[in-house]
Scaffold this motif. Structure first.
Motif, PDB file in Angstrom:
ATOM      1  N   ALA A 133       0.939  -1.208   0.007  1.00  0.00           N
ATOM      2  CA  ALA A 133      -0.180   0.003   0.193  1.00  0.00           C
ATOM      3  C   ALA A 133       0.774   1.256   0.060  1.00  0.00           C
ATOM      4  O   ALA A 133       0.429   2.340  -0.701  1.00  0.00           O
ATOM      5  CB  ALA A 133      -0.903  -0.095   1.222  1.00  0.00           C
ATOM      6  N   VAL A 134       1.994   1.180   0.994  1.00  0.00           N
ATOM      7  CA  VAL A 134       2.788   2.511   0.807  1.00  0.00           C
ATOM      8  C   VAL A 134       3.506   2.543  -0.460  1.00  0.00           C
ATOM      9  O   VAL A 134       3.842   3.897  -0.877  1.00  0.00           O
ATOM     10  CB  VAL A 134       3.583   2.597   2.098  1.00  0.00           C
ATOM     11  N   ARG A 135       3.817   1.474  -0.923  1.00  0.00           N
ATOM     12  CA  ARG A 135       4.676   1.678  -2.459  1.00  0.00           C
ATOM     13  C   ARG A 135       3.669   2.343  -3.434  1.00  0.00           C
ATOM     14  O   ARG A 135       3.970   3.213  -4.323  1.00  0.00           O
ATOM     15  CB  ARG A 135       5.265   0.388  -2.716  1.00  0.00           C
ATOM     16  N   ASP A 183      14.808  -4.012   5.845  1.00  0.00           N
ATOM     17  CA  ASP A 183      14.550  -2.807   5.858  1.00  0.00           C
ATOM     18  C   ASP A 183      15.461  -1.945   4.938  1.00  0.00           C
ATOM     19  O   ASP A 183      15.061  -1.075   3.931  1.00  0.00           O
ATOM     20  CB  ASP A 183      14.440  -1.961   6.861  1.00  0.00           C
ATOM     21  N   VAL A 184      16.651  -2.448   4.700  1.00  0.00           N
ATOM     22  CA  VAL A 184      17.508  -1.982   3.625  1.00  0.00           C
ATOM     23  C   VAL A 184      16.919  -2.068   2.487  1.00  0.00           C
ATOM     24  O   VAL A 184      16.829  -1.495   1.402  1.00  0.00           O
ATOM     25  CB  VAL A 184      18.976  -2.628   3.772  1.00  0.00           C
ATOM     26  N   ASP A 185      16.374  -3.226   2.127  1.00  0.00           N
ATOM     27  CA  ASP A 185      15.694  -3.864   0.564  1.00  0.00           C
ATOM     28  C   ASP A 185      14.677  -3.073   0.434  1.00  0.00           C
ATOM     29  O   ASP A 185      14.467  -2.544  -0.662  1.00  0.00           O
ATOM     30  CB  ASP A 185      15.373  -5.384   0.643  1.00  0.00           C
ATOM     31  N   LEU A 186      13.767  -2.543   1.596  1.00  0.00           N
ATOM     32  CA  LEU A 186      12.587  -2.151   1.233  1.00  0.00           C
ATOM     33  C   LEU A 186      13.038  -0.754   0.884  1.00  0.00           C
ATOM     34  O   LEU A 186      12.217   0.083  -0.084  1.00  0.00           O
ATOM     35  CB  LEU A 186      11.654  -2.014   2.355  1.00  0.00           C
ATOM     36  N   LEU A 187      13.998  -0.010   1.605  1.00  0.00           N
ATOM     37  CA  LEU A 187      14.125   1.266   1.259  1.00  0.00           C
ATOM     38  C   LEU A 187      14.777   1.696   0.102  1.00  0.00           C
ATOM     39  O   LEU A 187      14.614   2.554  -0.968  1.00  0.00           O
ATOM     40  CB  LEU A 187      15.148   2.061   2.337  1.00  0.00           C
ATOM     41  N   LEU A 188      15.556   0.598  -0.257  1.00  0.00           N
ATOM     42  CA  LEU A 188      16.210   0.650  -1.975  1.00  0.00           C
ATOM     43  C   LEU A 188      15.032   0.448  -2.733  1.00  0.00           C
ATOM     44  O   LEU A 188      15.159   1.259  -4.019  1.00  0.00           O
ATOM     45  CB  LEU A 188      17.086  -0.302  -2.167  1.00  0.00           C
ATOM     46  N   TRP A 189      14.032  -0.267  -2.585  1.00  0.00           N
ATOM     47  CA  TRP A 189      13.023  -0.515  -3.293  1.00  0.00           C
ATOM     48  C   TRP A 189      12.119   0.626  -3.556  1.00  0.00           C
ATOM     49  O   TRP A 189      11.464   1.161  -4.648  1.00  0.00           O
ATOM     50  CB  TRP A 189      12.245  -1.824  -2.926  1.00  0.00           C
ATOM     51  N   PHE A 190      11.576   1.227  -2.488  1.00  0.00           N
ATOM     52  CA  PHE A 190      10.862   2.473  -2.383  1.00  0.00           C
ATOM     53  C   PHE A 190      11.438   3.559  -3.310  1.00  0.00           C
ATOM     54  O   PHE A 190      10.686   4.209  -3.805  1.00  0.00           O
ATOM     55  CB  PHE A 190      10.756   2.790  -1.122  1.00  0.00           C
ATOM     56  N   HIS A 264       0.608  -4.986  13.299  1.00  0.00           N
ATOM     57  CA  HIS A 264      -0.484  -4.695  13.418  1.00  0.00           C
ATOM     58  C   HIS A 264      -1.620  -4.754  12.087  1.00  0.00           C
ATOM     59  O   HIS A 264      -2.695  -4.439  12.266  1.00  0.00           O
ATOM     60  CB  HIS A 264      -0.870  -3.473  14.392  1.00  0.00           C
ATOM     61  N   GLY A 265      -0.747  -4.883  11.341  1.00  0.00           N
ATOM     62  CA  GLY A 265      -1.701  -4.797   9.823  1.00  0.00           C
ATOM     63  C   GLY A 265      -1.887  -3.465   9.368  1.00  0.00           C
ATOM     64  O   GLY A 265      -3.157  -3.342   8.923  1.00  0.00           O
ATOM     65  N   GLU A 266      -1.398  -2.515   9.653  1.00  0.00           N
ATOM     66  CA  GLU A 266      -1.760  -1.087   9.571  1.00  0.00           C
ATOM     67  C   GLU A 266      -0.963  -0.109   8.592  1.00  0.00           C
ATOM     68  O   GLU A 266       0.512  -0.336   8.928  1.00  0.00           O
ATOM     69  CB  GLU A 266      -1.985  -0.423  10.833  1.00  0.00           C
ATOM     70  N   LEU A 267      -1.430   0.848   7.986  1.00  0.00           N
ATOM     71  CA  LEU A 267      -0.621   1.840   7.399  1.00  0.00           C
ATOM     72  C   LEU A 267      -0.966   2.982   7.614  1.00  0.00           C
ATOM     73  O   LEU A 267      -2.370   3.423   7.481  1.00  0.00           O
ATOM     74  CB  LEU A 267      -0.417   1.505   5.904  1.00  0.00           C
ATOM     75  N   HIS A 268      -0.529   4.092   8.183  1.00  0.00           N
ATOM     76  CA  HIS A 268      -0.887   5.221   8.695  1.00  0.00           C
ATOM     77  C   HIS A 268      -0.316   6.365   7.810  1.00  0.00           C
ATOM     78  O   HIS A 268       1.083   6.449   7.844  1.00  0.00           O
ATOM     79  CB  HIS A 268      -0.662   5.768  10.186  1.00  0.00           C
ATOM     80  N   ILE A 269      -1.112   7.339   7.143  1.00  0.00           N
ATOM     81  CA  ILE A 269      -0.664   8.297   6.122  1.00  0.00           C
ATOM     82  C   ILE A 269      -1.174   9.613   6.616  1.00  0.00           C
ATOM     83  O   ILE A 269      -2.409   9.897   6.927  1.00  0.00           O
ATOM     84  CB  ILE A 269      -0.653   7.976   4.815  1.00  0.00           C
ATOM     85  N   ALA A 270      -0.219  10.652   6.761  1.00  0.00           N
ATOM     86  CA  ALA A 270      -0.785  12.170   6.674  1.00  0.00           C
ATOM     87  C   ALA A 270      -0.050  12.955   5.811  1.00  0.00           C
ATOM     88  O   ALA A 270       1.162  12.779   5.593  1.00  0.00           O
ATOM     89  CB  ALA A 270      -0.764  12.651   8.273  1.00  0.00           C
ATOM     90  N   THR A 271      -0.693  13.802   4.887  1.00  0.00           N
ATOM     91  CA  THR A 271      -0.170  14.801   4.126  1.00  0.00           C
ATOM     92  C   THR A 271      -0.390  16.039   4.228  1.00  0.00           C
ATOM     93  O   THR A 271      -1.146  16.443   4.859  1.00  0.00           O
ATOM     94  CB  THR A 271      -0.246  14.393   2.561  1.00  0.00           C
ATOM     95  N   HIS A 272       0.204  16.997   3.529  1.00  0.00           N
ATOM     96  CA  HIS A 272      -0.242  18.507   3.718  1.00  0.00           C
ATOM     97  C   HIS A 272      -1.573  18.735   3.105  1.00  0.00           C
ATOM     98  O   HIS A 272      -2.398  19.667   3.379  1.00  0.00           O
ATOM     99  CB  HIS A 272       0.705  19.420   2.949  1.00  0.00           C
ATOM    100  N   ARG A 273      -1.991  18.017   2.407  1.00  0.00           N
ATOM    101  CA  ARG A 273      -3.286  18.109   1.508  1.00  0.00           C
ATOM    102  C   ARG A 273      -4.425  17.361   2.504  1.00  0.00           C
ATOM    103  O   ARG A 273      -5.808  17.624   2.261  1.00  0.00           O
ATOM    104  CB  ARG A 273      -3.390  17.471   0.299  1.00  0.00           C
TER     105      ARG A 273
END
Length: 335
Positions: A133-135, A183-190, A264-273
């Protein structure tokens, strides 16, 4: 087509990730042989699968006609086993870490390039709902450009259940290479980062009787695209907690923030908009499913081998120079 699958090493419970996927698709994958140098494990799994067993993976490769192999050997031996399988013309899905030395990584990469076979790694965070989801949200630009990242990988030790090889540096390889690789892998992938610098820190705070064991550590990562990241891991996850580890990652972008809470199976997002929200998650997948689907269809796996090799190199640079105080450069732009 039914994939003729061999097991080369049976030393970690991550093996069950492969076996559960095989159980779910009996028409697609068949275990036809296994190799393990521990006699008790070899006998135990030989009875379980009723297949030929071998004390050495090289004998299995020479005598059996395999399409693919799962490599779950002792960490320190894994690089050589993976390379041998690739050279034998066998597709490979291996437990992480891929190997424990830069020399073994070079060996594996050379074998992969020479053989042209598939190589995947059990980095299942890639296929978790919060990750997928975050990707997607990063791809839409919701967070802007990533500036900072923090990740934590706590693990429950349960020392009495751990094999002795995990407490020796030569056979285990170190905490940064084993745990922080996710997490190294994820950050390079993102980010798609192809170059940067890395530094490692590691120590032993609570196990003085195990002088070669590292029970905590950090990877400090800078990409040439501008991301600064701190990735930590430890073996102090609370024994009474309902999860193995409360894995989390916080991403800070120029336009917003995201927190992944895998336990916990969650993604929390907040943006300027947009105000803070808990994002609906897609269905998860798995490395094993991705690998077997690629073998069956003849396509490239979603988890690309070049990405695996780069992430492993970064984690190994952090591990091999842990506590030296020196930043190590990495560059995959020519890969």
């Amino acid at each position: 087509m039914t994939i003729r699958f061999g097991l080369a090493g049976l030393r970690h419970p991550h093996l069950e990730y492969l076996l559960s996927e095989i159980d779910a698709r009996p028409d697609d994958v068949q275990i036809v042989a296994l190799a393990e140098n521990d006699p008790a494990l070899r006998e135990q799994f030989g009875r379980r699968f009723a297949v030929p067993t071998y004390p050495d993976h090289r004998e299995m490769l020479a005598r059996e006609r395999l399409d693919a192999a799962g490599v779950v050997s002792v960490n320190g031996a894994r690089g050589q086993v993976v390379a041998d399988c690739l050279v034998a013309g066998v597709d490979v899905v291996a437990d992480k870490p891929l190997c424990t030395t830069l020399a073994d990584l070079d060996l594996v990469e050379a074998a992969w390039r020479r053989s042209g076979r598939r190589l995947s790694l059990l980095l299942d965070k890639r296929f978790c709902g919060p990750t997928l989801a975050v990707r997607d949200r990063l791809a839409t630009g919701d967070l802007g450009d990533l500036v900072l990242a923090w990740a934590s990988g706590p693990h429950r030790l349960r020392r009495e259940t751990r094999p002795s090889w995990m407490f020796r540096h030569e056979s285990y390889g170190g905490i940064l290479n084993d745990l922080c690789i996710h997490d190294v892998d994820l950050l390079l992938w993102f980010t798609g980062a192809r170059s940067g610098t890395v530094q490692g820190l590691a120590g032993n705070r609570a196990h003085p009787d195990l002088p070669e064991f590292q029970d905590h550590g950090q990877v400090l990562l800078r990409t040439d695209a501008g991301l600064l990241a701190t990735i930590e891991a430890h073996w102090f996850s609370p024994e009474a907690a309902p999860y193995h580890g409360d894995y989390r990652m916080v991403l800070t972008g120029t336009e917003g923030t995201a927190e992944l809470r895998w336990a916990h199976g969650e993604l929390h997002i907040a943006t300027h908009r947009h105000p803070p929200e808990i994002v609906p998650l897609p269905a998860p997948g798995s490395v094993a499913a991705d690998f077997f689907d690629a073998v069956l269809t003849g396509r490239q796996a979603t988890m690309r081998t070049s990405e695996i090799l780069t992430a492993t190199r970064v984690a190994l640079l952090a591990q091999t120079t842990a506590n030296s105080g020196a930043w190590q450069a990495w560059d995959a732009t020519s890969a």
